[in-house]
Motif scaffolding. Sequence first.
Motif, mmCIF file in Angstrom:
data_model
loop_
_atom_site.group_PDB
_atom_site.id
_atom_site.type_symbol
_atom_site.label_atom_id
_atom_site.label_comp_id
_atom_site.label_asym_id
_atom_site.label_seq_id
_atom_site.Cartn_x
_atom_site.Cartn_y
_atom_site.Cartn_z
ATOM 1 N N ASN A 6 0.845 -1.184 0.000
ATOM 2 C CA ASN A 6 0.000 0.000 0.000
ATOM 3 C C ASN A 6 0.889 1.246 0.000
ATOM 4 O OD1 ASN A 6 0.850 0.445 2.659
ATOM 5 N ND2 ASN A 6 -0.915 -0.609 3.524
ATOM 6 N N TRP A 7 0.259 2.420 -0.024
ATOM 7 C CA TRP A 7 1.028 3.667 -0.151
ATOM 8 C C TRP A 7 1.940 3.921 1.044
ATOM 9 C CZ3 TRP A 7 1.549 5.642 -4.668
ATOM 10 C CH2 TRP A 7 0.569 5.424 -5.630
ATOM 11 N N TRP A 8 1.506 3.521 2.224
ATOM 12 C CA TRP A 8 2.352 3.740 3.395
ATOM 13 C C TRP A 8 3.632 2.913 3.312
ATOM 14 C CZ3 TRP A 8 1.321 7.766 6.145
ATOM 15 C CH2 TRP A 8 0.020 8.236 6.233
ATOM 16 N N GLU A 9 3.517 1.679 2.880
ATOM 17 C CA GLU A 9 4.697 0.815 2.780
ATOM 18 C C GLU A 9 5.659 1.311 1.709
ATOM 19 O OE1 GLU A 9 2.666 -2.824 2.123
ATOM 20 O OE2 GLU A 9 2.591 -3.339 4.259
ATOM 21 N N GLY A 11 5.965 4.445 0.813
ATOM 22 C CA GLY A 11 6.569 5.648 1.405
ATOM 23 C C GLY A 11 7.678 5.296 2.380
ATOM 24 N N VAL A 12 7.445 4.260 3.189
ATOM 25 C CA VAL A 12 8.472 3.826 4.141
ATOM 26 C C VAL A 12 9.699 3.315 3.398
ATOM 27 C CG1 VAL A 12 8.998 2.084 5.895
ATOM 28 C CG2 VAL A 12 6.883 3.383 6.037
#
Length: 140
Positions: A6-9, A11-12
């Motif tokens: 997903n977008w958070w992963e 970004g991380v």
Amino acid sequence: MFENLNWWEIGVLLLLALLIFGDRLPNVINDGLRMVRNLRNMARNATGDLSRELGTDIQLEDLHPKAFIRKHLLSEDDEQAIRKPLQSMYDNLRSDVTGVHDELKDVARAADLRTPSVATSTPTATPTPPAPRPSYDDAT
């Protein structure tokens, strides 16, 4: 490639790459892109060499043994002769499956309790509830 992230992963991962490589990140990205371009050129050159050696136009997909035989050894008449019995079996099977599917739809429509059924000539009797079963506690 990243369909399970997903977008958070993502970004991380980008933040982690920035922390690891720091100011060198643009150079690392350029080196990676250069490597991919070189690999593509090598694959293109290899297929060109194979085409030149074999005397035919070969794509990477043609290197699969079945595709190679179909393209270079069988004529169109031979291929049609091989396909004809299989095609008729496929058509028969497809019509049978379609018939079964339609019959299942009809049965499901007839058994669907959510939709009001067509008026019946005899009224339906209410089912009697089952008799209560004696429990172990009642017997002791």
